[in-house]
Design a protein around this motif. Structure first.
Motif, PDB file in Angstrom:
ATOM      1  N   GLN A  20       0.758  -1.093  -0.106  1.00 29.14           N
ATOM      2  CA  GLN A  20       0.117  -0.059   0.064  1.00 29.14           C
ATOM      3  C   GLN A  20       1.015   1.174   0.047  1.00 29.14           C
ATOM      4  N   GLN A  21       0.230   2.344  -0.407  1.00 28.70           N
ATOM      5  CA  GLN A  21       0.865   3.771  -0.307  1.00 28.70           C
ATOM      6  C   GLN A  21      -0.281   4.422   0.377  1.00 28.70           C
ATOM      7  N   LEU A  22       0.086   5.352   1.405  1.00 33.14           N
ATOM      8  CA  LEU A  22      -0.982   6.072   2.050  1.00 33.14           C
ATOM      9  C   LEU A  22      -0.739   7.705   1.356  1.00 33.14           C
ATOM     10  N   TRP A  23      -1.931   8.286   1.508  1.00 32.71           N
ATOM     11  CA  TRP A  23      -2.327   9.695   0.993  1.00 32.71           C
ATOM     12  C   TRP A  23      -3.045  10.441   1.906  1.00 32.71           C
ATOM     13  N   ARG A  24      -2.661  11.510   2.157  1.00 31.22           N
ATOM     14  CA  ARG A  24      -3.430  12.578   2.944  1.00 31.22           C
ATOM     15  C   ARG A  24      -4.659  12.819   2.363  1.00 31.22           C
ATOM     16  N   PHE A  25      -4.807  12.923   1.014  1.00 28.55           N
ATOM     17  CA  PHE A  25      -6.064  13.374   0.583  1.00 28.55           C
ATOM     18  C   PHE A  25      -5.936  12.619  -1.262  1.00 28.55           C
ATOM     19  N   VAL A  26      -6.930  12.622  -1.918  1.00 32.41           N
ATOM     20  CA  VAL A  26      -7.105  12.477  -3.119  1.00 32.41           C
ATOM     21  C   VAL A  26      -8.099  13.342  -3.914  1.00 32.41           C
ATOM     22  N   GLU A  27      -7.780  13.264  -5.271  1.00 30.95           N
ATOM     23  CA  GLU A  27      -8.784  14.307  -5.908  1.00 30.95           C
ATOM     24  C   GLU A  27      -9.464  13.533  -6.933  1.00 30.95           C
ATOM     25  N   LEU A  28     -10.811  13.825  -7.033  1.00 33.46           N
ATOM     26  CA  LEU A  28     -11.551  13.068  -8.079  1.00 33.46           C
ATOM     27  C   LEU A  28     -12.299  14.208  -8.978  1.00 33.46           C
ATOM     28  N   GLU A  29     -11.857  14.082 -10.422  1.00 28.07           N
ATOM     29  CA  GLU A  29     -12.542  15.294 -11.410  1.00 28.07           C
ATOM     30  C   GLU A  29     -13.279  14.610 -11.932  1.00 28.07           C
ATOM     31  N   HIS A  30     -13.944  13.386 -11.854  1.00 27.47           N
ATOM     32  CA  HIS A  30     -14.923  12.839 -12.602  1.00 27.47           C
ATOM     33  C   HIS A  30     -16.124  13.254 -11.956  1.00 27.47           C
ATOM     34  N   HIS A  31     -17.242  13.845 -12.947  1.00 24.51           N
ATOM     35  CA  HIS A  31     -18.452  14.361 -12.410  1.00 24.51           C
ATOM     36  C   HIS A  31     -19.679  13.332 -12.373  1.00 24.51           C
TER      37      HIS A  31
END
Length: 143
Positions: A20-31
């Motif tokens: 795994q990789q850990l992320w503080r946040f992710v973004e979603l550009e899909h509407h």
């Protein structure tokens, strides 16, 4: 798909993090609609829950077919854009049913979503006269 940024990564030694990789946040550009699954990975008295974000209906279908071994779905929330839910904002609701709408050659025309609050949303690219329906998820079948 979710977008991640290197500056949002939480560095972890591979010996601890595993694959795994850990992320503080992710973004979603899909509407379009996306899904928030609560799964239980445990057995017997050793249970632990994890939440999974799934970006599209197609990915949700694949996840249901290939769910993590030994895991079970406890709940599914659908996050709908304003254009579908009519509220003017994104909204999260408990999903009770997902139905794939397809033509006679199994070409996907869209999806219908039913929520616990009684909402029925439809996200279709076509309203073909020969449309067929296939139930992909039901809260009654997948506890």
């Amino acid at each position: 798909m979710f977008t991640t940024y290197w500056h949002a990564e939480i560095p972890m030694p591979r010996s601890i993090a595993g694959p795994q990789q850990l992320w503080r946040f992710v973004e979603l550009e899909h509407h379009g609609p996306w899904f928030y699954l609560t799964i239980n990975k445990g057995t017997g008295t050793k249970n632990w829950r994890s939440m999974i974000f799934v970006a599209t209906e197609e990915e949700f279908e694949l996840m249901l077919e290939d769910i993590v071994a030994g895991a079970r779905i406890e709940a599914v929330q659908i996050v709908t854009p304003a254009r579908l839910n009519g509220t003017g904002n994104w909204q999260m609701e408990e999903l009770t049913e997902l139905v794939r709408i397809h033509d006679s050659e199994n070409g996907v025309l869209g999806y219908d979503f039913r929520t616990a609050s009684g909402g029925l949303y439809s996200d279709r690219i076509s309203a073909a006269a020969d449309a067929r329906r296939t139930k992909i998820y039901s809260a009654l079948i997948c506890p």
